[in-house]
Design an enzyme around this catalytic site. Structure first.
Site, PDB file in Angstrom:
ATOM      1  N   ARG A  62       0.752  -1.075   0.035  1.00  0.00           N
ATOM      2  CA  ARG A  62      -0.159   0.063   0.033  1.00  0.00           C
ATOM      3  C   ARG A  62       0.897   1.339   0.017  1.00  0.00           C
ATOM      4  O   ARG A  62       0.513   2.492  -0.395  1.00  0.00           O
ATOM      5  CB  ARG A  62      -0.850  -0.065   1.376  1.00  0.00           C
ATOM      6  CG  ARG A  62      -2.288  -0.986   0.993  1.00  0.00           C
ATOM      7  CD  ARG A  62      -2.978  -0.989   2.199  1.00  0.00           C
ATOM      8  NE  ARG A  62      -4.030  -1.921   1.628  1.00  0.00           N
ATOM      9  CZ  ARG A  62      -5.107  -2.125   2.615  1.00  0.00           C
ATOM     10  NH1 ARG A  62      -4.813  -1.913   3.816  1.00  0.00           N
ATOM     11  NH2 ARG A  62      -6.067  -2.778   2.254  1.00  0.00           N
ATOM     12  N   GLY A  87     -10.585  -8.404  -1.912  1.00  0.00           N
ATOM     13  CA  GLY A  87     -10.974  -9.585  -1.020  1.00  0.00           C
ATOM     14  C   GLY A  87     -10.397 -10.985  -1.732  1.00  0.00           C
ATOM     15  O   GLY A  87      -9.203 -10.856  -2.281  1.00  0.00           O
ATOM     16  N   LYS A  90     -21.686 -15.655   1.372  1.00  0.00           N
ATOM     17  CA  LYS A  90     -23.055 -14.905   1.776  1.00  0.00           C
ATOM     18  C   LYS A  90     -23.952 -14.482   0.384  1.00  0.00           C
ATOM     19  O   LYS A  90     -23.332 -13.438  -0.060  1.00  0.00           O
ATOM     20  CB  LYS A  90     -22.891 -14.122   2.834  1.00  0.00           C
ATOM     21  CG  LYS A  90     -22.590 -14.708   4.046  1.00  0.00           C
ATOM     22  CD  LYS A  90     -22.259 -13.591   5.163  1.00  0.00           C
ATOM     23  CE  LYS A  90     -23.948 -13.311   5.692  1.00  0.00           C
ATOM     24  NZ  LYS A  90     -23.425 -12.273   6.765  1.00  0.00           N
ATOM     25  N   GLY A 107     -14.229  -3.671   0.049  1.00  0.00           N
ATOM     26  CA  GLY A 107     -15.928  -3.280   0.207  1.00  0.00           C
ATOM     27  C   GLY A 107     -16.071  -2.081  -0.837  1.00  0.00           C
ATOM     28  O   GLY A 107     -17.380  -1.983  -1.314  1.00  0.00           O
TER      29      GLY A 107
HETATM   30  P1  AMP Z   1     -17.240 -13.691   0.617  1.00  0.00           P
HETATM   31  O1  AMP Z   1     -16.416 -13.298   1.817  1.00  0.00           O
HETATM   32  O2  AMP Z   1     -18.661 -13.597   0.803  1.00  0.00           O
HETATM   33  O3  AMP Z   1     -16.680 -13.369  -0.914  1.00  0.00           O
HETATM   34  O4  AMP Z   1     -16.690 -15.389   0.667  1.00  0.00           O
HETATM   35  C1  AMP Z   1     -15.482 -15.815   0.749  1.00  0.00           C
HETATM   36  C2  AMP Z   1     -15.514 -17.225   1.085  1.00  0.00           C
HETATM   37  O5  AMP Z   1     -16.716 -18.031   0.818  1.00  0.00           O
HETATM   38  C3  AMP Z   1     -14.321 -17.923   1.127  1.00  0.00           C
HETATM   39  O6  AMP Z   1     -13.626 -18.037   2.417  1.00  0.00           O
HETATM   40  C4  AMP Z   1     -14.784 -19.284   0.728  1.00  0.00           C
HETATM   41  O7  AMP Z   1     -14.091 -20.377   1.450  1.00  0.00           O
HETATM   42  C5  AMP Z   1     -16.220 -19.125   1.098  1.00  0.00           C
HETATM   43  N1  AMP Z   1     -17.037 -20.299   0.205  1.00  0.00           N
HETATM   44  C6  AMP Z   1     -17.008 -20.270  -1.263  1.00  0.00           C
HETATM   45  N2  AMP Z   1     -17.960 -21.327  -1.596  1.00  0.00           N
HETATM   46  C7  AMP Z   1     -18.492 -21.697  -0.364  1.00  0.00           C
HETATM   47  C8  AMP Z   1     -19.389 -22.892  -0.232  1.00  0.00           C
HETATM   48  N3  AMP Z   1     -19.634 -23.532  -1.146  1.00  0.00           N
HETATM   49  N4  AMP Z   1     -19.434 -23.105   1.022  1.00  0.00           N
HETATM   50  C9  AMP Z   1     -19.011 -22.268   2.230  1.00  0.00           C
HETATM   51  N5  AMP Z   1     -18.135 -21.445   2.006  1.00  0.00           N
HETATM   52  C10 AMP Z   1     -17.895 -21.036   0.601  1.00  0.00           C
END
Ligand code: AMP
Length: 403
Positions: free
Chosen positions: A46, A360, A207, A383
């Site tokens: 950064r 991310g 999520k 974000g």
């Molecule tokens: P996000 O922060 O919502 O982008 O989620 C990222 C996280 O989603 C990562 O740490 C992944 O391990 C998790 N992830 C992706 N696919 C799955 C899945 N099918 N079941 C559970 N966790 C998941």
């Protein structure tokens, strides 16, 4: 706030104004990772990323008053959250002194700023030593602004927050973007508002509730939306499929149904992974089972997209003119469930399309696979890039002068 428009990313940058002989308040993102034991900076990325704007300002004969937040201090000076190590590191990279203020808007900062000469650089202490920073307190913002003649924002990762040093100061100073922020706006803005078609959006992650805003906005803009990750299973449940113990947000089922209807109405091709790699528990099992995504057996959970989905998704990616990607296709942290994300990352890297990756986890995945050089743009703000893709107005961008 929404909705951003085609020109919400068309902002004046540091090259559009005269900075010679001026004092510039420069908002950087110096929220660097540090070793908890020693306090040493573990990744200077950064700081290095801020150099082009700082070096340009020096060359133009501006006096630079840099500022940033760092970590989550409780308010008031706290040596653990001091930016002094950043000043030292920045000074080494610039090959010139960086004067470190002992405070943010206190007597030391004011004196240093007052005496600062063209071509000189100083750094204020952590803006979060004042609770007023996150409250976007106008008095605090005014005091920050009074040290300078111009505000240059180069902290994209903080642009979705209306804080005193990201937005508040713009009420008192002409405000423009630095090079880092401009690159983000140019790349993400063009990909969303003026893409080379077809625009293929790849959305994954855990999520669905975090991504519904992006999906809704991209339904209005993209030609194809590929959905993977844990969030795909709420879609399968909404369609009446069996998802076993896969991730699911029951409270979002109606919203997901609306998305599916909206996509159909807009003629957007919204694709779900036809198959999944499953396990009986959330663990890196040796032999993942590939099954149809809407027919996951009881007691199993989908942890990655399956081989047929990879083929389907890669075909769309290969035909894309522009790709935006946010969120992994599976639990890529487990080697047994990383293949979906790896295959998609390679397909994006190999495609001739303009490719933009939100920060991310998808950015981490691309770096993990060593493909970052083959991506047009990897955002520095997880974000912020998500909110930008959601069509929200980012206060730290809206406040800049229109181009
Ligand atoms: P996000 O922060 O919502 O982008 O989620 C990222 C996280 O989603 C990562 O740490 C992944 O391990 C998790 N992830 C992706 N696919 C799955 C899945 N099918 N079941 C559970 N966790 C998941």
């Amino acid at each position: 706030m929404d909705n951003n428009s085609d020109n919400s990313y068309n902002k004046k940058s540091v090259t559009d104004i005269t900075v010679n002989g001026k004092k510039v308040l420069l908002r950087c993102d110096f929220n660097v990772p540090v070793d908890k034991q020693t306090g040493a900076i573990t990744d200077e990325g950064r700081i290095i990323a801020a150099l082009p704007t700082i070096e340009y300002l020096i060359k133009q004969g501006a006096a630079i008053i840099a500022c940033s937040h760092f970590g989550r201090p409780k308010g008031g000076f706290d040596a653990e959250f001091s930016l002094a190590p950043v000043a030292k590191c920045l000074s080494q990279h610039l090959g010139r002194p960086v004067k470190m203020a002992k405070d943010v808007i206190g007597p030391d900062a004011l004196k240093l700023a007052d005496e600062l000469q063209p071509g000189e650089v100083m750094l204020l202490e952590n803006t979060r030593f004042h609770k007023e920073e996150e409250k976007n307190d106008p008095e605090f913002a005014k005091k920050l602004a009074e040290m300078a003649d111009v505000f240059v924002s180069d902290a994209f990762g903080s642009a979705h927050r209306a804080h005193a040093s990201t937005e508040g100061v713009s009420h008192y100073l002409p405000s423009v973007s630095g090079f880092l922020l401009k690159t983000e706006l140019d790349n993400i803005g063009k990909a969303i508002f003026d893409p080379k078609r077809p625009l293929v959006a790849i959305l994954g992650g855990a999520k669905v509730s975090d991504k519904l805003g992006v999906i809704s906005n991209l339904i209005k803009k993209a030609d194809t939306i590929l959905i993977g990750g844990g969030m795909a299973y709420t879609f399968f449940k909404a369609e009446g499929g069996s998802i076993g113990n896969s991730l699911c947000e029951d409270g979002e089922i109606d919203n997901v149904k609306n998305c599916l209807q909206e996509a159909e109405k807009c003629g957007v091709k919204l694709m779900l992974p036809v198959d999944s790699l499953c396990a009986a528990e959330f663990a890196d099992t040796a032999s993942p089972l590939a099954v149809d995504s809407g027919a996951i057996p009881d007691g199993m959970m989908g942890l990655d997209i399956g081989p047929r989905s990879i083929v389907d998704f890669c075909k769309e990616i290969a035909a894309a003119g522009t790709i935006v990607w946010n969120g992994p296709m599976g639990v890529f942290e487990f080697p047994g469930f990383a293949e979906g994300t790896r295959a998609i990352a390679h397909a994006v890297a190999d495609s001739s399309a303009v490719s933009v990756i939100g920060g991310g986890d998808s950015a981490a995945a691309v770096r993990q696979f060593g493909l970052e050089d083959k991506i047009t743009h990897i955002s520095t703000g997880g974000g912020a890039s998500l909110e930008f893709m959601e069509g929200k107005v980012l206060p730290g961008i809206a406040c800049l002068l229109d181009a």
